[in-house]
Scaffold this motif. Structure first.
Motif, PDB file in Angstrom:
ATOM      1  N   THR A 131      44.032  -6.843  -8.071  1.00 26.35           N
ATOM      2  CA  THR A 131      44.033  -5.307  -7.677  1.00 26.35           C
ATOM      3  C   THR A 131      43.085  -4.574  -8.549  1.00 26.35           C
ATOM      4  OG1 THR A 131      46.224  -5.692  -6.654  1.00 26.35           O
ATOM      5  CG2 THR A 131      45.486  -3.482  -7.092  1.00 26.35           C
ATOM      6  N   TYR A 132      43.471  -4.846  -9.750  1.00 29.17           N
ATOM      7  CA  TYR A 132      42.900  -3.923 -10.936  1.00 29.17           C
ATOM      8  C   TYR A 132      41.360  -4.323 -10.782  1.00 29.17           C
ATOM      9  CZ  TYR A 132      47.538  -4.077 -12.816  1.00 29.17           C
ATOM     10  OH  TYR A 132      48.804  -4.186 -12.943  1.00 29.17           O
ATOM     11  N   LYS A 133      40.885  -5.602 -10.824  1.00 30.20           N
ATOM     12  CA  LYS A 133      39.500  -5.852 -10.806  1.00 30.20           C
ATOM     13  C   LYS A 133      38.830  -4.942  -9.810  1.00 30.20           C
ATOM     14  CE  LYS A 133      38.958  -8.329 -14.430  1.00 30.20           C
ATOM     15  NZ  LYS A 133      38.085  -7.578 -15.471  1.00 30.20           N
ATOM     16  N   GLN A 134      39.492  -4.898  -8.343  1.00 32.96           N
ATOM     17  CA  GLN A 134      38.912  -4.096  -7.384  1.00 32.96           C
ATOM     18  C   GLN A 134      38.626  -2.769  -7.508  1.00 32.96           C
ATOM     19  OE1 GLN A 134      41.083  -4.971  -3.750  1.00 32.96           O
ATOM     20  NE2 GLN A 134      39.775  -3.685  -2.540  1.00 32.96           N
ATOM     21  N   HIS A 135      39.586  -2.234  -8.372  1.00 32.85           N
ATOM     22  CA  HIS A 135      39.531  -0.815  -8.480  1.00 32.85           C
ATOM     23  C   HIS A 135      39.315  -0.157  -9.778  1.00 32.85           C
ATOM     24  CE1 HIS A 135      41.254  -0.281  -4.316  1.00 32.85           C
ATOM     25  NE2 HIS A 135      42.279  -1.127  -4.771  1.00 32.85           N
ATOM     26  N   PHE A 136      39.250  -0.891 -10.920  1.00 31.02           N
ATOM     27  CA  PHE A 136      39.054  -0.618 -11.967  1.00 31.02           C
ATOM     28  C   PHE A 136      38.124  -1.555 -13.011  1.00 31.02           C
ATOM     29  CE2 PHE A 136      43.283   0.615 -10.857  1.00 31.02           C
ATOM     30  CZ  PHE A 136      43.270   2.237 -10.938  1.00 31.02           C
ATOM     31  N   LYS A 137      37.001  -1.653 -12.582  1.00 34.88           N
ATOM     32  CA  LYS A 137      36.167  -2.826 -13.035  1.00 34.88           C
ATOM     33  C   LYS A 137      36.073  -3.072 -14.533  1.00 34.88           C
ATOM     34  CE  LYS A 137      33.224  -2.340  -8.701  1.00 34.88           C
ATOM     35  NZ  LYS A 137      33.742  -3.610  -8.299  1.00 34.88           N
ATOM     36  N   LEU A 138      36.309  -2.010 -15.524  1.00 38.27           N
ATOM     37  CA  LEU A 138      35.805  -1.946 -16.886  1.00 38.27           C
ATOM     38  C   LEU A 138      37.282  -2.675 -17.721  1.00 38.27           C
ATOM     39  CD1 LEU A 138      33.938   1.266 -17.413  1.00 38.27           C
ATOM     40  CD2 LEU A 138      33.048  -1.271 -17.211  1.00 38.27           C
ATOM     41  N   LEU A 139      38.209  -2.851 -17.072  1.00 35.20           N
ATOM     42  CA  LEU A 139      39.500  -3.245 -17.522  1.00 35.20           C
ATOM     43  C   LEU A 139      39.410  -4.608 -17.953  1.00 35.20           C
ATOM     44  CD1 LEU A 139      42.199  -1.395 -15.330  1.00 35.20           C
ATOM     45  CD2 LEU A 139      40.997  -0.493 -17.501  1.00 35.20           C
ATOM     46  N   LEU A 140      40.188  -4.835 -19.192  1.00 33.11           N
ATOM     47  CA  LEU A 140      40.346  -6.194 -19.635  1.00 33.11           C
ATOM     48  C   LEU A 140      41.931  -6.657 -19.590  1.00 33.11           C
ATOM     49  CD1 LEU A 140      38.498  -5.987 -22.907  1.00 33.11           C
ATOM     50  CD2 LEU A 140      37.729  -7.023 -20.613  1.00 33.11           C
ATOM     51  N   ILE A 141      42.214  -7.580 -18.792  1.00 30.10           N
ATOM     52  CA  ILE A 141      43.543  -8.322 -18.118  1.00 30.10           C
ATOM     53  C   ILE A 141      43.871  -9.488 -19.293  1.00 30.10           C
ATOM     54  CG2 ILE A 141      45.021  -8.707 -16.541  1.00 30.10           C
ATOM     55  CD1 ILE A 141      43.695  -6.133 -16.459  1.00 30.10           C
ATOM     56  N   ILE A 142      44.997  -9.529 -19.853  1.00 26.53           N
ATOM     57  CA  ILE A 142      45.537 -10.489 -20.745  1.00 26.53           C
ATOM     58  C   ILE A 142      46.775 -10.753 -20.325  1.00 26.53           C
ATOM     59  CG2 ILE A 142      45.968 -11.180 -23.105  1.00 26.53           C
ATOM     60  CD1 ILE A 142      44.335  -8.826 -23.917  1.00 26.53           C
ATOM     61  N   LEU A 143      47.206 -12.170 -20.066  1.00 22.93           N
ATOM     62  CA  LEU A 143      48.434 -12.518 -20.033  1.00 22.93           C
ATOM     63  C   LEU A 143      48.901 -13.290 -21.399  1.00 22.93           C
ATOM     64  CD1 LEU A 143      50.956 -13.346 -18.081  1.00 22.93           C
ATOM     65  CD2 LEU A 143      50.146 -15.633 -17.933  1.00 22.93           C
ATOM     66  N   ILE A 144      49.911 -12.790 -21.949  1.00 24.81           N
ATOM     67  CA  ILE A 144      50.394 -13.197 -23.276  1.00 24.81           C
ATOM     68  C   ILE A 144      51.381 -14.577 -23.045  1.00 24.81           C
ATOM     69  CG2 ILE A 144      51.845 -12.571 -25.295  1.00 24.81           C
ATOM     70  CD1 ILE A 144      51.119 -10.074 -25.325  1.00 24.81           C
ATOM     71  N   VAL A 145      51.018 -15.463 -23.979  1.00 23.12           N
ATOM     72  CA  VAL A 145      51.879 -16.647 -24.020  1.00 23.12           C
ATOM     73  C   VAL A 145      52.303 -16.761 -25.392  1.00 23.12           C
ATOM     74  CG1 VAL A 145      50.817 -17.738 -21.927  1.00 23.12           C
ATOM     75  CG2 VAL A 145      49.876 -18.336 -24.229  1.00 23.12           C
ATOM     76  N   LYS A 146      53.418 -17.165 -25.712  1.00 20.70           N
ATOM     77  CA  LYS A 146      54.020 -17.527 -27.178  1.00 20.70           C
ATOM     78  C   LYS A 146      53.608 -19.203 -27.230  1.00 20.70           C
ATOM     79  CE  LYS A 146      57.818 -16.880 -30.147  1.00 20.70           C
ATOM     80  NZ  LYS A 146      59.103 -16.284 -30.291  1.00 20.70           N
ATOM     81  N   LEU A 147      52.700 -19.440 -28.088  1.00 15.68           N
ATOM     82  CA  LEU A 147      52.196 -20.896 -28.134  1.00 15.68           C
ATOM     83  C   LEU A 147      52.958 -21.630 -29.119  1.00 15.68           C
ATOM     84  CD1 LEU A 147      48.686 -21.112 -26.664  1.00 15.68           C
ATOM     85  CD2 LEU A 147      50.717 -22.084 -25.733  1.00 15.68           C
TER      86      LEU A 147
END
Length: 412
Positions: free
Chosen positions: A163-179
């Motif tokens: 959804t973000y990539k469709q409407h906000f092309k400059l955003l960087l999306i991250i999912l945090i994992v605790k490794l």
């Protein structure tokens, strides 16, 4: 410091009292909540600090938990004729309100811990479990619910990402994992579109399956991998599976027993928290493993730090001279730099946990992680510890025995 990571509270944007009276689970955003975060973001930018914003750090609006069971229900993920996909709606609201200034977004913080501690062990909200015949929790099923929750988190993350990539092309999306634990249940779907084969074998039909379309949506749905790394443990094979027979839960499905000892020798010195063993070489090995297994994706270390005990009888000058913390960060950052230089690991940033002493999920105010000492008895006065000056030298003067390469080094 050129970046600061903080979390937005879903309940502050959509308070439960608003959600409760609106059957579609959306409501109008709370102006006071929006104003609070707008003020914080604007102040950071005025000081030349880039905000890195986490959308979910374990605080689901109570109305969604009461209405349909929160993360146990796919309604939080999928849009139907009667309701929106609530997480995407909340996240989109944040992007519309703050996305003109915030360019780095994190969907979920430590989804493994949230799923296990909330739905397997029952020590975090919503406090569901079935271990030892429900002796600790009134409701829940520890053998299945953590997998349902984790699956819905992955789908919600993917839905928000696209959804973000469709409407906000400059955003960087991250999912945090605790490794420091078995987080590959999240990274494998994000990289390959399916759960690890070993996990599928061990969990069997208790593990939710991705449809072909869901697999395509989940696979590749991130710009960076966010890693919270504090410690390292050994593991040994749980041959007898006695723990599994006793617990009958998700956390024992991996068929391994974590341990801090090998041949009678401890893996590293312990910080104030008993789980936090200081093992700097673990950072190097972790970065190398991620590079080799996942094709060297962009990585940001979103949390790294250690704690001291909050001893009411200790002297202030002793609490401020945090030499152990300085050595911890020096050693971990040195190993991180070795991974970058020697192995070519694709690391773009490093966040310290934490800027300030704070309330910790499982420890409350009994430990202190901060670079700044907080005087809880004197109007929350902030006093810099010795580690503040050390970091200032590392960043500004490239001294203290550790070079700084120019990537983001920041605090949470």
């Amino acid at each position: 410091m050129d970046a600061y990571r903080f979390s937005i509270s879903w309940s502050r944007i959509f308070p439960s009292i608003l959600l409760f009276f609106l059957l579609d689970g959306t409501g109008e955003p709370n102006e006071e909540g929006l104003n609070y975060y707008n003020s914080l973001i604007n102040t950071l930018l005025d000081k030349g600090i880039q905000p890195y914003v986490t959308l979910f750090h374990w605080d689901l609006p109570q109305a969604l938990e009461d209405r349909y069971g929160g993360w146990l229900n796919s309604q939080i993920v999928y849009e139907t004729k009667l309701c929106r996909d609530d997480f995407v709606h909340y996240a989109s609201t944040c992007f519309k309100e703050f996305g003109d200034r915030v360019k780095h977004w994190i969907t979920f913080n430590e989804p493994h811990n949230f799923a296990i501690e909330g739905y397997d062990l029952g020590i975090q909200a919503p406090g569901r479990c079935s271990i030892l015949s429900h002796i600790f929790c009134r409701e829940g099923k520890s053998s299945t619910e953590p997998y349902v929750v984790a699956h819905n988190i992955l789908l919600a993350h993917a839905g928000a990402f696209h959804t973000y990539k469709q409407h906000f092309k400059l955003l960087l999306i991250i999912l945090i994992v605790k490794l420091s634990k078995c987080e590959y249940r999240f990274l494998d779907p994000l990289m390959f579109g399916h759960y690890p084969p070993s996990m599928q074998k061990l969990v069997g039909d208790r593990l939710p399956q991705f449809s072909a379309r869901a697999s395509m949506l989940v696979s590749g749905s991130l710009d960076f991998v966010g890693i919270n790394h504090y410690t390292t443990l050994y593991v040994r094979n749980d041959r007898m599976r006695i723990r599994k027979l006793v617990m009958n839960d998700a956390s024992t499905d991996a068929a391994v027993i974590p341990t801090a000892y090998r041949h009678g020798k401890k893996i590293g010195e312990t910080a104030a928290s008993g789980w936090l063993h200081i093992v700097p070489w673990g950072m190097f090995k972790l970065m190398k493993h991620i590079k080799e297994k996942y094709g060297n994706p962009p990585v940001i270390i979103t949390e790294n730090g250690m704690d001291d005990a909050n001893n009411r009888f200790s002297k202030l000058e002793d609490d401020l001279q945090d030499d152990k913390r300085i050595q911890y960060h020096k050693d971990y950052m040195s190993n991180l730099l070795d991974a970058i230089r020697k192995e070519g690991c694709n690391v773009h940033g490093y966040f310290v946990w934490s800027l300030l002493d704070n309330w910790e999920w499982n420890s409350g105010y009994t430990v202190r992680f901060g670079l700044y000492y907080i005087d809880y008895n004197n109007n929350l006065t902030r006093i810099p510890k010795a580690s503040v000056e050390w970091f200032r030298q590392v960043l500004a003067q490239k001294t203290a025995g550790l070079e700084y390469s120019g990537s983001t080094v920041a605090s949470s």
